[in-house]
Write a protein that holds these residues in place. Structure first.
Motif, PDB file in Angstrom:
ATOM      1  N   PHE A  81       0.838  -1.205   0.000  1.00  0.00           N
ATOM      2  CA  PHE A  81       0.000   0.000   0.000  1.00  0.00           C
ATOM      3  C   PHE A  81       0.870   1.251   0.000  1.00  0.00           C
ATOM      4  N   HIS A  82       0.315   2.318  -0.541  1.00  0.00           N
ATOM      5  CA  HIS A  82       0.862   3.674  -0.396  1.00  0.00           C
ATOM      6  C   HIS A  82      -0.303   4.605  -0.688  1.00  0.00           C
ATOM      7  N   ASP A  83      -0.073   5.881  -0.545  1.00  0.00           N
ATOM      8  CA  ASP A  83      -1.144   6.849  -0.763  1.00  0.00           C
ATOM      9  C   ASP A  83      -1.155   7.247  -2.242  1.00  0.00           C
ATOM     10  N   PRO A  84      -2.244   6.991  -2.985  1.00  0.00           N
ATOM     11  CA  PRO A  84      -3.591   6.646  -2.502  1.00  0.00           C
ATOM     12  C   PRO A  84      -3.990   5.197  -2.810  1.00  0.00           C
ATOM     13  N   GLU A  85      -3.068   4.325  -3.189  1.00  0.00           N
ATOM     14  CA  GLU A  85      -3.459   3.022  -3.711  1.00  0.00           C
ATOM     15  C   GLU A  85      -3.128   1.878  -2.763  1.00  0.00           C
ATOM     16  N   CYS A 113       2.910  12.109   4.887  1.00  0.00           N
ATOM     17  CA  CYS A 113       3.290  11.041   5.813  1.00  0.00           C
ATOM     18  C   CYS A 113       2.173  10.018   6.008  1.00  0.00           C
ATOM     19  N   PRO A 114       0.925  10.411   6.283  1.00  0.00           N
ATOM     20  CA  PRO A 114      -0.093   9.378   6.506  1.00  0.00           C
ATOM     21  C   PRO A 114      -0.278   8.518   5.261  1.00  0.00           C
ATOM     22  N   GLU A 115      -0.556   7.222   5.469  1.00  0.00           N
ATOM     23  CA  GLU A 115      -0.729   6.282   4.366  1.00  0.00           C
ATOM     24  C   GLU A 115      -2.036   5.504   4.526  1.00  0.00           C
ATOM     25  N   MET A 116      -2.403   4.751   3.488  1.00  0.00           N
ATOM     26  CA  MET A 116      -3.683   4.024   3.456  1.00  0.00           C
ATOM     27  C   MET A 116      -3.538   2.651   4.119  1.00  0.00           C
ATOM     28  N   SER A 117      -3.013   2.639   5.323  1.00  0.00           N
ATOM     29  CA  SER A 117      -2.665   1.376   5.984  1.00  0.00           C
ATOM     30  C   SER A 117      -3.874   0.600   6.488  1.00  0.00           C
ATOM     31  N   ILE A 118      -4.902   1.269   6.990  1.00  0.00           N
ATOM     32  CA  ILE A 118      -6.047   0.555   7.583  1.00  0.00           C
ATOM     33  C   ILE A 118      -6.832  -0.191   6.506  1.00  0.00           C
ATOM     34  N   GLY A 119      -6.991   0.424   5.346  1.00  0.00           N
ATOM     35  CA  GLY A 119      -7.657  -0.260   4.237  1.00  0.00           C
ATOM     36  C   GLY A 119      -6.898  -1.504   3.808  1.00  0.00           C
ATOM     37  N   ALA A 120      -5.560  -1.426   3.846  1.00  0.00           N
ATOM     38  CA  ALA A 120      -4.741  -2.587   3.485  1.00  0.00           C
ATOM     39  C   ALA A 120      -4.894  -3.703   4.525  1.00  0.00           C
ATOM     40  N   GLY A 131      -7.901 -17.023  12.430  1.00  0.00           N
ATOM     41  CA  GLY A 131      -6.763 -17.318  13.288  1.00  0.00           C
ATOM     42  C   GLY A 131      -5.421 -17.084  12.631  1.00  0.00           C
ATOM     43  N   SER A 132      -5.333 -16.047  11.794  1.00  0.00           N
ATOM     44  CA  SER A 132      -4.120 -15.826  11.011  1.00  0.00           C
ATOM     45  C   SER A 132      -3.150 -14.840  11.677  1.00  0.00           C
ATOM     46  N   PHE A 133      -1.959 -14.750  11.078  1.00  0.00           N
ATOM     47  CA  PHE A 133      -0.882 -13.880  11.561  1.00  0.00           C
ATOM     48  C   PHE A 133      -0.682 -12.765  10.538  1.00  0.00           C
ATOM     49  N   ILE A 134      -0.953 -11.533  10.942  1.00  0.00           N
ATOM     50  CA  ILE A 134      -0.858 -10.397  10.019  1.00  0.00           C
ATOM     51  C   ILE A 134       0.170  -9.409  10.564  1.00  0.00           C
ATOM     52  N   TYR A 135       1.183  -9.110   9.744  1.00  0.00           N
ATOM     53  CA  TYR A 135       2.262  -8.199  10.142  1.00  0.00           C
ATOM     54  C   TYR A 135       2.244  -6.970   9.245  1.00  0.00           C
ATOM     55  N   VAL A 136       2.216  -5.796   9.878  1.00  0.00           N
ATOM     56  CA  VAL A 136       2.128  -4.529   9.160  1.00  0.00           C
ATOM     57  C   VAL A 136       3.462  -3.806   9.284  1.00  0.00           C
ATOM     58  N   PHE A 137       4.063  -3.473   8.151  1.00  0.00           N
ATOM     59  CA  PHE A 137       5.348  -2.775   8.118  1.00  0.00           C
ATOM     60  C   PHE A 137       5.136  -1.384   7.531  1.00  0.00           C
ATOM     61  N   THR A 138       5.385  -0.349   8.325  1.00  0.00           N
ATOM     62  CA  THR A 138       5.215   1.018   7.839  1.00  0.00           C
ATOM     63  C   THR A 138       6.028   1.978   8.694  1.00  0.00           C
ATOM     64  N   ASP A 139       6.237   3.192   8.163  1.00  0.00           N
ATOM     65  CA  ASP A 139       6.885   4.240   8.958  1.00  0.00           C
ATOM     66  C   ASP A 139       5.980   5.476   9.025  1.00  0.00           C
ATOM     67  N   ALA A 140       4.662   5.229   8.899  1.00  0.00           N
ATOM     68  CA  ALA A 140       3.707   6.344   8.895  1.00  0.00           C
ATOM     69  C   ALA A 140       2.433   5.959   9.628  1.00  0.00           C
ATOM     70  N   ARG A 141       1.757   6.943  10.156  1.00  0.00           N
ATOM     71  CA  ARG A 141       0.439   6.695  10.748  1.00  0.00           C
ATOM     72  C   ARG A 141      -0.577   6.522   9.623  1.00  0.00           C
ATOM     73  N   LYS A 143      -3.926   7.153   7.268  1.00  0.00           N
ATOM     74  CA  LYS A 143      -4.722   8.247   6.705  1.00  0.00           C
ATOM     75  C   LYS A 143      -6.200   7.873   6.686  1.00  0.00           C
ATOM     76  N   ASP A 144      -6.472   6.576   6.543  1.00  0.00           N
ATOM     77  CA  ASP A 144      -7.844   6.084   6.389  1.00  0.00           C
ATOM     78  C   ASP A 144      -8.352   5.454   7.689  1.00  0.00           C
ATOM     79  N   TYR A 145      -8.071   6.102   8.813  1.00  0.00           N
ATOM     80  CA  TYR A 145      -8.422   5.548  10.126  1.00  0.00           C
ATOM     81  C   TYR A 145      -9.920   5.406  10.334  1.00  0.00           C
TER      82      TYR A 145
END
Length: 475
Positions: A81-85, A113-120, A131-141, A143-145
């Motif tokens: 993900f990145h902004d806006p895709e 700085c904010p990115e579309m992380s929540i949608g991803a 019951g899965s394992f999901i790891y989120v890698f980012t350096d930004a808060r 945008k789509d909270y």
């Protein structure tokens, strides 16, 4: 009804739905307990160093997982993900395909700085197995909270864990775009790790150990400020190893066995992660059965997770009347409505039994204790129905305590915290006009959707027709 010409229909809302089979996998071919490993990755230009380490670390994680006797991973998902895709999304049962797509990622641009992380994250939850394992890698808060509520609902339905590996946060941890990361991690029994760019590989070494089958939860707490806590936790013989994880500033963990002896590095304590002023994870293999003492401390906002490997576990479902059919339960209770809990347990056979159920706050405080009746003749034995209660208004974990076949005390907590559904006013739909025919019986269709009991009344020109009728939502 008081009005014989009226035929109202009551629609009961379904509070939870069966999860669809993930793309790229057949629901019939998924082994019991199998999970998805999902990487949600920020591909903005500043994430290049992170990506290099994740590509290398992913290879080790997959190698370790595939060598295990009981393989926990059925498929693999990649959501860049990145902004806006967001995307393109990969979901595959082929680990080589997953690694290829990871290597094909390229970081690009910068922008805000904010990115579309929540949608991803939402997409990762939708395509992953329960019951899965999901790891989120980012350096930004984020945008789509505003999508957070939908993500929390998915977590409670799928019982999956979300862990954040942050190498930045837009320098504002009070912003809601950052705070939703903590809320998602708290709900899913995940954690938020703050690292320097060069430390990502350290967390990936821990992920290598964390992605395992038969993972159970013993304790999950979040604290908004500095705290020192001491936990007394029964380790039953089925626990093959126990891991204590603390994320927060100045993390410290002290573990003592049932005799009070402190377990240190080199004498039974394995250090899986130690990042100064950020995180610490330790592990004890084949612990002696009995009551162990775990002391944790941090100089600021922090989270504590204690997990183990065991066959004894449970899932909780909620209903508005007693049932022994787990399909008739929902993943969330309704606020203000008397609620029953159905426990579906594994690894428990006669004479083992559950003694009581506790509701715990996010900080670990006891909110309510409910006794569990013992039915030794029940078939199947692993189902336990708990008497009704009014759900707490705050989010809560479900904890069970009981005795195994050798009378050792055990405890488990739910893998996610639960929040109540706040019911809306009943929704009523009727056609504007209903045709009638001379000298023929007629009916007026009326459709009501409601999570709570309601009274139905028909009227014409302000004058009541017939008598009011009361409906319960479990009818």
């Amino acid at each position: 009804m008081g009005c014989p010409s009226c035929a109202p229909t009551l629609l009961l809302l379904l509070l939870s739905c069966p999860c669809a089979a993930s793309p790229g996998s057949s629901a019939g071919n998924v082994p019991d307990g199998a999970s998805t490993l999902a990487f949600v990755f920020d591909v903005t230009g500043s994430m290049y160093d992170d990506l290099v380490q994740v590509i290398e670390g992913a290879s080790k994680i997959l190698d370790t997982s595939l060598r295990r006797p009981k393989r926990p991973l059925h498929n693999f998902a990649l959501v860049p993900f990145h902004d806006p895709e967001i995307g393109p999304v990969t979901i595959t049962t082929d680990p080589k395909k997953f690694q290829y797509e990871l290597r094909e990622l390229y970081v690009q641009g910068g922008g805000d700085c904010p990115e579309m992380s929540i949608g991803a994250i939402k997409i990762a939850l939708e395509i992953s197995l329960p019951g899965s394992f999901i790891y989120v890698f980012t350096d930004a808060r984020s945008k789509d909270y505003r999508l957070t509520h939908e993500v929390l609902q998915l977590i409670q339905q799928k019982q999956s864990q979300v862990v954040f590996v942050l190498t930045g946060d837009c320098d504002d941890r009070e912003h809601i775009g950052y705070k939703v990361y903590e809320e998602i991690a708290s709900t899913s029994s995940g954690q938020v790790f703050h690292l320097d760019k060069k430390q990502v590989n350290e967390v990936l070494k821990w992920v290598e150990e964390a992605v395992q089958a038969s993972k159970v939860h013993l304790l999950s707490t979040d604290h908004l400020s500095m705290a020192v806590n001491t936990w007394q936790i029964p380790f039953d013989p089925s626990l093959k190893e126990v891991t204590v994880s603390l994320s927060g500033p100045s993390p410290a963990i002290e573990i003592r066995d049932p005799l009070g002896k402190q377990i240190s590095k080199g004498s039974g304590l394995n250090e899986l992660l130690n990042i100064h002023n950020s995180a610490k994870v330790v592990n004890v293999k084949d612990p002696e059965p009995g009551t162990w003492t775990v002391k944790t401390s941090s100089s600021g906002r922090h989270s504590v997770r204690i997990t183990g490997l065991s066959t004894i576990d449970f899932r909780a479902g909620f209903s508005k009347k007693p049932t022994l059919d787990f399909k008739r339960t929902s993943s969330r209770p309704v606020q203000g409505i008397p609620t029953f809990v159905l426990l579906n347990t594994t690894g428990i056979a006669l004479p083992a039994r559950i003694d009581r159920l506790e509701l715990l706050s996010i900080t670990g405080e006891l909110l309510k204790t409910l006794p569990v009746k013992y039915y030794p003749d029940r078939k199947p034995y692993g189902l336990w129905n708990i008497s009704d209660f009014i759900p707490p208004e705050e989010a809560f974990f479900v904890k069970i305590m009981g005795y195994d076949k050798d009378d050792y005390l055990f405890q488990r907590i739910s893998s996610v915290s639960f929040s109540s559904i706040i019911p809306e006013a009943p929704k009523v739909t009727m056609p504007d006009k209903t045709p009638g025919y001379y000298l023929q019986p007629g009916s007026i269709p009326c459709h009501v959707e409601s999570l709570i009991p309601f009274t139905q009344r028909f009227s014409k020109n302000g004058i009541k027709l017939g008598v009011d009728q009361f409906f319960k939502t479990d009818e």
